[in-house]
Scaffold this motif. Structure first.
Motif, PDB file in Angstrom:
ATOM      1  N   GLY A   1       9.749  -0.275  12.277  1.00 45.70           N
ATOM      2  CA  GLY A   1       9.310   0.741  13.229  1.00 45.70           C
ATOM      3  C   GLY A   1       8.398   1.795  12.616  1.00 45.70           C
ATOM      4  N   PRO A   2       7.974   2.770  13.420  1.00 42.32           N
ATOM      5  CA  PRO A   2       6.997   3.762  12.964  1.00 42.32           C
ATOM      6  C   PRO A   2       7.494   4.670  11.834  1.00 42.32           C
ATOM      7  CG  PRO A   2       7.760   4.242  15.208  1.00 42.32           C
ATOM      8  CD  PRO A   2       8.312   2.910  14.854  1.00 42.32           C
ATOM      9  N   THR A   3       8.798   4.941  11.800  1.00 48.54           N
ATOM     10  CA  THR A   3       9.293   5.817  10.723  1.00 48.54           C
ATOM     11  C   THR A   3       9.207   5.086   9.387  1.00 48.54           C
ATOM     12  OG1 THR A   3      10.877   6.527  12.390  1.00 48.54           O
ATOM     13  CG2 THR A   3      11.126   7.471  10.214  1.00 48.54           C
ATOM     14  N   ALA A   4       9.547   3.804   9.414  1.00 46.13           N
ATOM     15  CA  ALA A   4       9.442   3.009   8.183  1.00 46.13           C
ATOM     16  C   ALA A   4       7.982   2.903   7.748  1.00 46.13           C
ATOM     17  CB  ALA A   4      10.036   1.627   8.400  1.00 46.13           C
ATOM     18  N   GLN A   5       7.090   2.846   8.726  1.00 43.52           N
ATOM     19  CA  GLN A   5       5.664   2.765   8.384  1.00 43.52           C
ATOM     20  C   GLN A   5       5.212   4.030   7.638  1.00 43.52           C
ATOM     21  OE1 GLN A   5       2.998   2.452  11.712  1.00 43.52           O
ATOM     22  NE2 GLN A   5       1.468   1.345  10.510  1.00 43.52           N
ATOM     23  N   ARG A   6       5.731   5.171   8.078  1.00 42.79           N
ATOM     24  CA  ARG A   6       5.428   6.426   7.361  1.00 42.79           C
ATOM     25  C   ARG A   6       5.946   6.372   5.934  1.00 42.79           C
ATOM     26  NH1 ARG A   6       5.448  12.195   9.100  1.00 42.79           N
ATOM     27  NH2 ARG A   6       3.475  12.132  10.152  1.00 42.79           N
ATOM     28  N   LEU A   7       7.155   5.842   5.802  1.00 40.89           N
ATOM     29  CA  LEU A   7       7.740   5.747   4.467  1.00 40.89           C
ATOM     30  C   LEU A   7       6.873   4.855   3.571  1.00 40.89           C
ATOM     31  CD1 LEU A   7      10.074   6.329   2.470  1.00 40.89           C
ATOM     32  CD2 LEU A   7      11.211   4.285   3.372  1.00 40.89           C
ATOM     33  N   VAL A   8       6.398   3.745   4.135  1.00 42.42           N
ATOM     34  CA  VAL A   8       5.546   2.841   3.351  1.00 42.42           C
ATOM     35  C   VAL A   8       4.265   3.572   2.930  1.00 42.42           C
ATOM     36  CG1 VAL A   8       4.152   0.740   3.436  1.00 42.42           C
ATOM     37  CG2 VAL A   8       6.481   0.728   4.340  1.00 42.42           C
ATOM     38  N   HIS A   9       3.724   4.386   3.812  1.00 44.79           N
ATOM     39  CA  HIS A   9       2.520   5.151   3.445  1.00 44.79           C
ATOM     40  C   HIS A   9       2.840   6.171   2.362  1.00 44.79           C
ATOM     41  CE1 HIS A   9      -0.531   4.064   6.742  1.00 44.79           C
ATOM     42  NE2 HIS A   9       0.356   3.098   6.604  1.00 44.79           N
ATOM     43  N   ARG A  10       4.051   6.711   2.401  1.00 38.90           N
ATOM     44  CA  ARG A  10       4.450   7.619   1.326  1.00 38.90           C
ATOM     45  C   ARG A  10       4.525   6.844   0.009  1.00 38.90           C
ATOM     46  NH1 ARG A  10       9.866  11.441   0.779  1.00 38.90           N
ATOM     47  NH2 ARG A  10       9.242  12.288  -1.223  1.00 38.90           N
ATOM     48  N   TRP A  11       5.116   5.640   0.072  1.00 40.97           N
ATOM     49  CA  TRP A  11       5.176   4.819  -1.140  1.00 40.97           C
ATOM     50  C   TRP A  11       3.770   4.543  -1.663  1.00 40.97           C
ATOM     51  CZ3 TRP A  11       9.078   0.590   0.952  1.00 40.97           C
ATOM     52  CH2 TRP A  11      10.370   1.149   0.992  1.00 40.97           C
ATOM     53  N   ARG A  12       2.851   4.271  -0.723  1.00 39.78           N
ATOM     54  CA  ARG A  12       1.465   4.013  -1.165  1.00 39.78           C
ATOM     55  C   ARG A  12       0.886   5.231  -1.871  1.00 39.78           C
ATOM     56  NH1 ARG A  12      -1.090   1.088   4.194  1.00 39.78           N
ATOM     57  NH2 ARG A  12      -0.098  -0.943   3.905  1.00 39.78           N
ATOM     58  N   SER A  13       1.185   6.420  -1.329  1.00 35.00           N
ATOM     59  CA  SER A  13       0.607   7.627  -1.935  1.00 35.00           C
ATOM     60  C   SER A  13       1.198   7.892  -3.322  1.00 35.00           C
ATOM     61  CB  SER A  13       0.805   8.836  -1.023  1.00 35.00           C
ATOM     62  OG  SER A  13       2.124   9.312  -1.132  1.00 35.00           O
ATOM     63  N   GLN A  14       2.396   7.344  -3.560  1.00 36.04           N
ATOM     64  CA  GLN A  14       3.035   7.561  -4.871  1.00 36.04           C
ATOM     65  C   GLN A  14       2.566   6.541  -5.906  1.00 36.04           C
ATOM     66  OE1 GLN A  14       7.064   6.859  -3.725  1.00 36.04           O
ATOM     67  NE2 GLN A  14       7.438   8.947  -3.092  1.00 36.04           N
ATOM     68  N   THR A  15       1.899   5.488  -5.447  1.00 39.22           N
ATOM     69  CA  THR A  15       1.598   4.362  -6.329  1.00 39.22           C
ATOM     70  C   THR A  15       0.121   4.377  -6.713  1.00 39.22           C
ATOM     71  OG1 THR A  15       3.181   3.201  -4.930  1.00 39.22           O
ATOM     72  CG2 THR A  15       2.058   1.895  -6.555  1.00 39.22           C
ATOM     73  N   ASP A  16      -0.174   3.913  -7.926  1.00 40.75           N
ATOM     74  CA  ASP A  16      -1.571   3.916  -8.374  1.00 40.75           C
ATOM     75  C   ASP A  16      -2.396   2.819  -7.706  1.00 40.75           C
ATOM     76  OD1 ASP A  16      -1.136   6.047  -9.999  1.00 40.75           O
ATOM     77  OD2 ASP A  16      -1.161   4.941 -11.894  1.00 40.75           O
ATOM     78  N   ALA A  17      -1.765   1.668  -7.427  1.00 42.22           N
ATOM     79  CA  ALA A  17      -2.527   0.546  -6.871  1.00 42.22           C
ATOM     80  C   ALA A  17      -1.658  -0.252  -5.904  1.00 42.22           C
ATOM     81  CB  ALA A  17      -3.023  -0.363  -7.997  1.00 42.22           C
ATOM     82  N   ILE A  18      -2.303  -0.839  -4.886  1.00 37.65           N
ATOM     83  CA  ILE A  18      -1.603  -1.671  -3.901  1.00 37.65           C
ATOM     84  C   ILE A  18      -2.296  -3.023  -3.856  1.00 37.65           C
ATOM     85  CG2 ILE A  18      -0.771  -1.782  -1.521  1.00 37.65           C
ATOM     86  CD1 ILE A  18      -1.941   1.020  -1.163  1.00 37.65           C
ATOM     87  N   LEU A  19      -1.513  -4.093  -3.815  1.00 39.64           N
ATOM     88  CA  LEU A  19      -2.125  -5.422  -3.860  1.00 39.64           C
ATOM     89  C   LEU A  19      -1.684  -6.284  -2.681  1.00 39.64           C
ATOM     90  CD1 LEU A  19      -2.497  -7.624  -6.985  1.00 39.64           C
ATOM     91  CD2 LEU A  19      -1.298  -8.582  -5.033  1.00 39.64           C
ATOM     92  N   VAL A  20      -2.622  -7.037  -2.110  1.00 41.68           N
ATOM     93  CA  VAL A  20      -2.260  -8.086  -1.147  1.00 41.68           C
ATOM     94  C   VAL A  20      -2.978  -9.385  -1.508  1.00 41.68           C
ATOM     95  CG1 VAL A  20      -1.756  -6.609   0.861  1.00 41.68           C
ATOM     96  CG2 VAL A  20      -4.100  -7.411   0.478  1.00 41.68           C
ATOM     97  N   GLY A  21      -2.356 -10.478  -1.091  1.00 41.45           N
ATOM     98  CA  GLY A  21      -2.926 -11.797  -1.351  1.00 41.45           C
ATOM     99  C   GLY A  21      -3.937 -12.180  -0.277  1.00 41.45           C
ATOM    100  N   THR A  22      -4.501 -13.364  -0.458  1.00 42.77           N
ATOM    101  CA  THR A  22      -5.591 -13.830   0.397  1.00 42.77           C
ATOM    102  C   THR A  22      -5.200 -13.889   1.879  1.00 42.77           C
ATOM    103  OG1 THR A  22      -6.227 -15.217  -1.442  1.00 42.77           O
ATOM    104  CG2 THR A  22      -7.229 -15.736   0.667  1.00 42.77           C
ATOM    105  N   ARG A  23      -4.057 -14.538   2.150  1.00 42.42           N
ATOM    106  CA  ARG A  23      -3.707 -14.765   3.551  1.00 42.42           C
ATOM    107  C   ARG A  23      -3.446 -13.443   4.279  1.00 42.42           C
ATOM    108  NH1 ARG A  23       0.779 -18.774   3.779  1.00 42.42           N
ATOM    109  NH2 ARG A  23      -0.284 -19.515   1.925  1.00 42.42           N
ATOM    110  N   THR A  24      -2.782 -12.519   3.576  1.00 41.49           N
ATOM    111  CA  THR A  24      -2.519 -11.210   4.200  1.00 41.49           C
ATOM    112  C   THR A  24      -3.840 -10.499   4.478  1.00 41.49           C
ATOM    113  OG1 THR A  24      -0.432 -11.084   3.058  1.00 41.49           O
ATOM    114  CG2 THR A  24      -1.281  -9.024   3.913  1.00 41.49           C
TER     115      THR A  24
END
Ligand code: AOF
Ligand code: ZN
Length: 346
Positions: free
Chosen positions: A175-198
């Motif tokens: 849900g949307p609250t978890a999405q905010r949390l994920v964005h917080r995790w992104r802001s805490q992290t130096d790099a984010i990675l996804v694979g080809t299919r994603t």
């Protein structure tokens, strides 16, 4: 009492998250007879350390109390001339009689030297207060300074019956609250990675627009056959991006194409590039194949699973198997979802 003030240091330290890496987050409080007279935290990479901000925050009418106060620091005060002068000198100059620390600083330039220096000058020093919490708070810094390698976090969201998504389509799991949390995790992290299919199926932006705090992390994607369309969000050049893909036509300011050969082991290449760029943490956001590759290579320090307990997909792309040796460190609800955080032992 020590623990109460150390918890306050941790609260302050967290305010620096997203702004200080690869430095640690650090908080400090100055306490006179049970009253906090100063507070500070390390706010920006390259700028003043927590202790400096803490002492500067003391009001003029309380300044005479500094030499009769206890300084609480979540990390041992530094001993070296880095981008700022040694905090240990500040303690001695202000004649602070007692210092309480959570963790010794693993930085070889510090590593207990400040404790020795303070004790030899007659300062009472207490160490290891809430040391486990302190190490957890700065796990990325500790790992990076001790191994030179980025701390790798694998993250996925799954349905109650263990699926990542329907086959071949972007599927909303949390849900949307978890999405905010994920964005917080992104802001805490130096790099984010996804694979080809994603990159192809989800067309992710990989930004932190729902947690606009801290710096925009580096985006990394794989697209070895160059199938990503020109209008893909990952090619919008809006923030620093590395694409492991054939070079593309066009003018890019923040996007770098890292040409790799077909059979080249992907994880080693990315980790070595991150290391060279001084990036201390990596959040791997999918998809299934990429997560599985990292799991099989034992290339992870932490796994974060978001589960929607009310969603049953019945079929689709199965979530990865959690490794048997993963240790549950934390679990909590966020909105209608449940988050579980695991670490690798050792
Ligand atoms: C402290 N208090 O708030 C922090 C410390 O380049 P510099 O001068 O900023 O030094 C960075 C190093 O200092 C970092 O690697 C870590 O060892 C220590 N961080 N020390 O006394 C602080 N952030
Ligand atoms: Zn310092």
């Amino acid at each position: 009492m020590n623990e109460i003030f150390m918890r306050r240091c941790f609260q302050l330290a967290v305010l620096g998250e997203g702004f200080v890496s690869p430095n640690p987050v650090v908080g400090a409080v100055l306490v006179h007879e049970g009253r906090i007279i100063g507070e500070g935290w390390h706010q920006r990479y390259g700028q003043a350390h927590a202790e400096v901000n803490c002492i500067n925050s003391v009001k003029p009418e309380d300044r005479s109390l500094i030499s009769a106060s206890t300084l609480y620091c979540s990390l041992e005060p530094c001993h070296h001339y880095g981008k700022t002068p040694p905090c240990v000198n500040l303690v001695l100059e202000h004649k602070i009689p007692k210092v309480v620390i959570s963790n010794l600083d693993p930085n070889p330039l510090v590593a207990g030297k400040s404790v020795v220096k303070m004790r030899s000058a007659g300062v009472e020093v207490v160490t290891d207060v809430l040391a486990d919490e302190g190490r957890w708070l700065n796990r990325v810094f500790f790992h990076f300074i001790q191994t030179g390698k980025p701390w790798i976090i694998l993250k996925w969201a799954q349905s109650a019956d263990g699926f990542l998504s329907r086959v071949g389509e972007r599927t909303a799991i949390s849900g949307p609250t978890a999405q905010r949390l994920v964005h917080r995790w992104r802001s805490q992290t130096d790099a984010i990675l996804v694979g080809t299919r994603t990159a192809l199926v989800d067309n992710p932006r990989l930004d932190n627009r729902f947690w606009p705090h801290g710096k925009a992390p580096l985006r990394i994607f794989f697209d070895r056959q160059g199938k990503l369309p020109d209008d893909a969000c990952l090619l919008d050049d809006s923030q620093p991006t590395w694409g492991y893909t054939p070079a593309r036509q066009g003018v890019f300011q923040q996007t770098e194409f890292k040409i790799c050969s077909e059979g080249e082991p992907m994880i080693q290449r990315v980790l070595s590039d991150l290391r060279q760029a001084g990036k201390s943490s990596l959040l791997v956001e999918g998809g299934a194949t990429t997560l599985q590759t990292f799991l099989e290579a034992e290339a992870w320090q932490e796994i974060r699973i978001i589960e929607n307990p009310a969603l049953y997909l019945k079929k689709g792309l199965s979530a990865p198997q959690l490794p048997k040796h993963a240790v549950l460190r934390d679990s909590f609800d966020v909105g209608t979802d449940r988050v579980k955080i695991y670490t690798s032992p050792g």
